[in-house]
Scaffold this motif. Structure first.
Motif, mmCIF file in Angstrom:
data_model
loop_
_atom_site.group_PDB
_atom_site.id
_atom_site.type_symbol
_atom_site.label_atom_id
_atom_site.label_comp_id
_atom_site.label_asym_id
_atom_site.label_seq_id
_atom_site.Cartn_x
_atom_site.Cartn_y
_atom_site.Cartn_z
ATOM 1 N N MET A 292 0.816 -1.600 0.160
ATOM 2 C CA MET A 292 -0.174 -0.019 0.321
ATOM 3 C C MET A 292 0.617 1.325 0.237
ATOM 4 S SD MET A 292 -2.908 0.899 2.503
ATOM 5 C CE MET A 292 -3.544 -0.482 2.098
ATOM 6 N N SER A 293 0.611 2.003 -0.745
ATOM 7 C CA SER A 293 1.562 4.066 -0.984
ATOM 8 C C SER A 293 1.068 4.265 0.253
ATOM 9 C CB SER A 293 0.986 4.321 -2.254
ATOM 10 O OG SER A 293 -0.848 5.042 -2.618
ATOM 11 N N LYS A 294 2.100 5.096 1.334
ATOM 12 C CA LYS A 294 1.960 5.373 2.253
ATOM 13 C C LYS A 294 0.715 6.257 1.889
ATOM 14 C CE LYS A 294 5.327 8.341 5.039
ATOM 15 N NZ LYS A 294 5.951 9.899 5.028
ATOM 16 N N ILE A 295 -0.154 7.112 2.991
ATOM 17 C CA ILE A 295 -0.472 7.958 3.558
ATOM 18 C C ILE A 295 -0.520 9.290 3.445
ATOM 19 C CG2 ILE A 295 -3.298 7.944 4.945
ATOM 20 C CD1 ILE A 295 -3.164 5.384 4.815
ATOM 21 N N ARG A 296 -1.052 9.957 3.013
ATOM 22 C CA ARG A 296 -0.552 11.455 3.543
ATOM 23 C C ARG A 296 -1.442 12.643 3.678
ATOM 24 N NH1 ARG A 296 -2.373 15.438 -0.437
ATOM 25 N NH2 ARG A 296 -2.901 14.632 -2.574
ATOM 26 N N TYR A 297 -1.164 13.377 4.465
ATOM 27 C CA TYR A 297 -2.179 14.037 5.105
ATOM 28 C C TYR A 297 -1.973 15.710 4.656
ATOM 29 C CZ TYR A 297 0.944 16.477 8.111
ATOM 30 O OH TYR A 297 1.821 16.772 9.306
ATOM 31 N N ASP A 298 -3.210 16.408 4.715
ATOM 32 C CA ASP A 298 -2.466 17.952 4.320
ATOM 33 C C ASP A 298 -3.653 18.662 5.383
ATOM 34 O OD1 ASP A 298 -1.328 19.505 2.219
ATOM 35 O OD2 ASP A 298 -2.838 19.700 1.143
ATOM 36 N N TRP A 299 -2.676 19.976 5.185
ATOM 37 C CA TRP A 299 -3.983 21.131 5.983
ATOM 38 C C TRP A 299 -4.440 22.376 4.558
ATOM 39 C CZ3 TRP A 299 -2.577 25.428 8.635
ATOM 40 C CH2 TRP A 299 -0.974 25.175 8.527
ATOM 41 N N TYR A 300 -5.482 23.195 5.635
ATOM 42 C CA TYR A 300 -5.568 24.100 5.242
ATOM 43 C C TYR A 300 -6.201 25.202 6.777
ATOM 44 C CZ TYR A 300 -10.416 23.380 4.142
ATOM 45 O OH TYR A 300 -11.715 22.867 4.389
ATOM 46 N N GLN A 301 -6.766 26.300 6.383
ATOM 47 C CA GLN A 301 -7.264 27.438 7.420
ATOM 48 C C GLN A 301 -8.234 27.861 6.757
ATOM 49 O OE1 GLN A 301 -4.799 29.591 9.643
ATOM 50 N NE2 GLN A 301 -2.955 29.140 8.322
ATOM 51 N N THR A 302 -9.422 28.084 7.616
ATOM 52 C CA THR A 302 -10.252 29.502 7.454
ATOM 53 C C THR A 302 -9.555 30.421 8.747
ATOM 54 O OG1 THR A 302 -11.698 28.554 8.733
ATOM 55 C CG2 THR A 302 -11.902 27.806 6.466
ATOM 56 N N GLU A 303 -10.596 31.908 8.460
ATOM 57 C CA GLU A 303 -10.006 32.692 9.901
ATOM 58 C C GLU A 303 -10.300 32.724 11.547
ATOM 59 O OE1 GLU A 303 -12.165 36.894 11.294
ATOM 60 O OE2 GLU A 303 -12.771 35.929 9.772
ATOM 61 N N LYS A 304 -11.380 31.240 11.023
ATOM 62 C CA LYS A 304 -12.055 30.260 12.511
ATOM 63 C C LYS A 304 -11.544 28.449 12.787
ATOM 64 C CE LYS A 304 -16.512 33.265 12.845
ATOM 65 N NZ LYS A 304 -17.785 33.074 13.188
ATOM 66 N N ASP A 305 -10.974 28.561 11.430
ATOM 67 C CA ASP A 305 -10.539 26.863 11.229
ATOM 68 C C ASP A 305 -8.986 26.486 11.023
ATOM 69 O OD1 ASP A 305 -13.761 26.356 13.189
ATOM 70 O OD2 ASP A 305 -14.390 26.635 10.965
ATOM 71 N N VAL A 306 -8.943 25.166 11.831
ATOM 72 C CA VAL A 306 -8.085 24.788 10.914
ATOM 73 C C VAL A 306 -8.686 23.301 10.893
ATOM 74 C CG1 VAL A 306 -5.370 23.913 11.083
ATOM 75 C CG2 VAL A 306 -6.192 26.092 11.622
ATOM 76 N N VAL A 307 -8.144 23.038 9.053
ATOM 77 C CA VAL A 307 -8.594 21.635 8.746
ATOM 78 C C VAL A 307 -7.968 20.619 8.577
ATOM 79 C CG1 VAL A 307 -10.169 20.251 6.995
ATOM 80 C CG2 VAL A 307 -10.880 22.501 8.073
ATOM 81 N N VAL A 308 -8.224 19.635 9.426
ATOM 82 C CA VAL A 308 -6.876 18.536 8.689
ATOM 83 C C VAL A 308 -7.555 17.488 7.759
ATOM 84 C CG1 VAL A 308 -4.411 16.710 8.997
ATOM 85 C CG2 VAL A 308 -5.288 18.718 10.812
ATOM 86 N N SER A 309 -6.950 17.211 6.455
ATOM 87 C CA SER A 309 -7.289 15.876 6.113
ATOM 88 C C SER A 309 -6.317 15.105 5.472
ATOM 89 C CB SER A 309 -7.777 16.687 4.585
ATOM 90 O OG SER A 309 -8.968 17.476 4.852
ATOM 91 N N ILE A 310 -6.740 13.452 6.536
ATOM 92 C CA ILE A 310 -5.929 12.151 5.888
ATOM 93 C C ILE A 310 -6.317 11.711 4.679
ATOM 94 C CG2 ILE A 310 -5.239 10.635 6.835
ATOM 95 C CD1 ILE A 310 -6.191 11.015 9.964
#
Length: 203
Positions: free
Chosen positions: A1-19
Motif C-alpha cells: 500500500m502506498s504511503k498515506i499522506r495528510y494535508d491541511w488548510y485554514q480559515t479565519e476560525k478553523d484549521v482543517v486537517v485531511s487524511i
C-alpha cells in the motif's frame, strides 16, 4: 500500500486537517482533540493501523472540533482559540496554550483567551457585587420613599413594625406611623391627602 499522506488548510476560525485515505468506515476511525494536539488512529483494510499525532502550533477548542469520514478522505475541523493566521500546523502546542492563558488572565490581549475548561466564575463574588450595587442604588420619587419604608421596617424593632402595620391597615393606607406608644391607644383615622375624599369600598 502506498504511503498515506495528510494535508491541511485554514480559515479565519478553523484549521482543517485531511487524511487522504479512501473508503474508511466511521467505526474504524478514532480521533482525540486536546487543547494543543490532535491524535488520529485509523484501522486500515489490511488490518494494520494508521496513526497521526500532531502537536499543534496554537491552541484549539476541543469541544467545538468535528470529524467527517468521507469517501475520499477523513477530515478533522478544529476551531481556533484565537483567530490569528497559523504560519505552521505543528509546533509547541502546550507552550502556546500556556501563553494564551497567561495573556487572558493578565488582560494583555483582548483577543487571547483560554478554552472554556480553564474559565471559572466566582458566583459568590458576583452575587455580593450585585447586592452591593442594589444597596448603593439611589432610587427617586415614589421608589425612594418605598425603599425608605422598607429599610425602616426591616431594621426596626417589633414595636415599630406593629405601629406601621396597625396604622397602615386601619387608615386604609393613608397613614404610616412608627410611634407604637401613640398608635396603640386608639384606632388610626383615615387621613387622605388634601383635596381627596376617602370612600370605603363596599361589596
Amino acid at each position: 500500500m502506498s504511503k498515506i499522506r495528510y494535508d491541511w488548510y485554514q480559515t479565519e476560525k478553523d484549521v482543517v486537517v485531511s487524511i487522504m485515505y479512501k473508503n474508511a468506515k466511521s467505526e474504524d476511525v478514532e480521533v482525540e482533540f486536546s487543547d494543543a494536539s490532535l491524535n488520529v488512529c485509523v484501522k486500515l483494510a489490511g488490518g494494520s493501523d494508521y496513526v497521526l499525532s500532531l502537536d499543534l502550533a496554537h491552541p484549539i477548542q476541543p469541544d467545538q472540533c468535528i470529524t467527517k469520514v468521507l469517501g475520499t478522505k477523513i477530515e478533522m475541523k478544529m476551531r481556533k482559540v484565537v483567530g490569528d493566521r497559523w504560519a505552521t500546523l505543528e509546533g509547541s502546542g502546550e507552550a502556546a496554550v500556556a501563553k494564551t492563558i497567561a495573556a487572558a488572565s493578565s488582560g494583555a490581549s483582548a483577543h487571547s483567551y483560554p478554552t472554556s475548561s480553564h474559565l471559572h466564575k466566582d458566583w459568590n463574588k458576583l452575587e455580593r457585587e450585585i447586592k452591593e450595587e442594589e444597596k448603593n442604588e439611589k432610587p427617586e420619587g415614589d421608589a425612594a420613599l418605598q425603599k425608605l419604608f422598607q429599610g425602616l421596617y426591616s431594621d426596626g424593632s417589633d414595636e415599630l413594625k406593629r405601629a406601621m402595620n396597625k396604622s397602615y391597615s386601619e387608615s386604609g393606607g393613608t397613614v404610616l406611623s412608627t410611634n407604637w406608644d401613640e398608635i396603640k391607644k386608639d384606632k388610626t383615622e383615615v387621613k387622605p391627602p388634601d383635596g381627596v375624599t376617602y370612600k370605603k369600598y363596599e361589596q
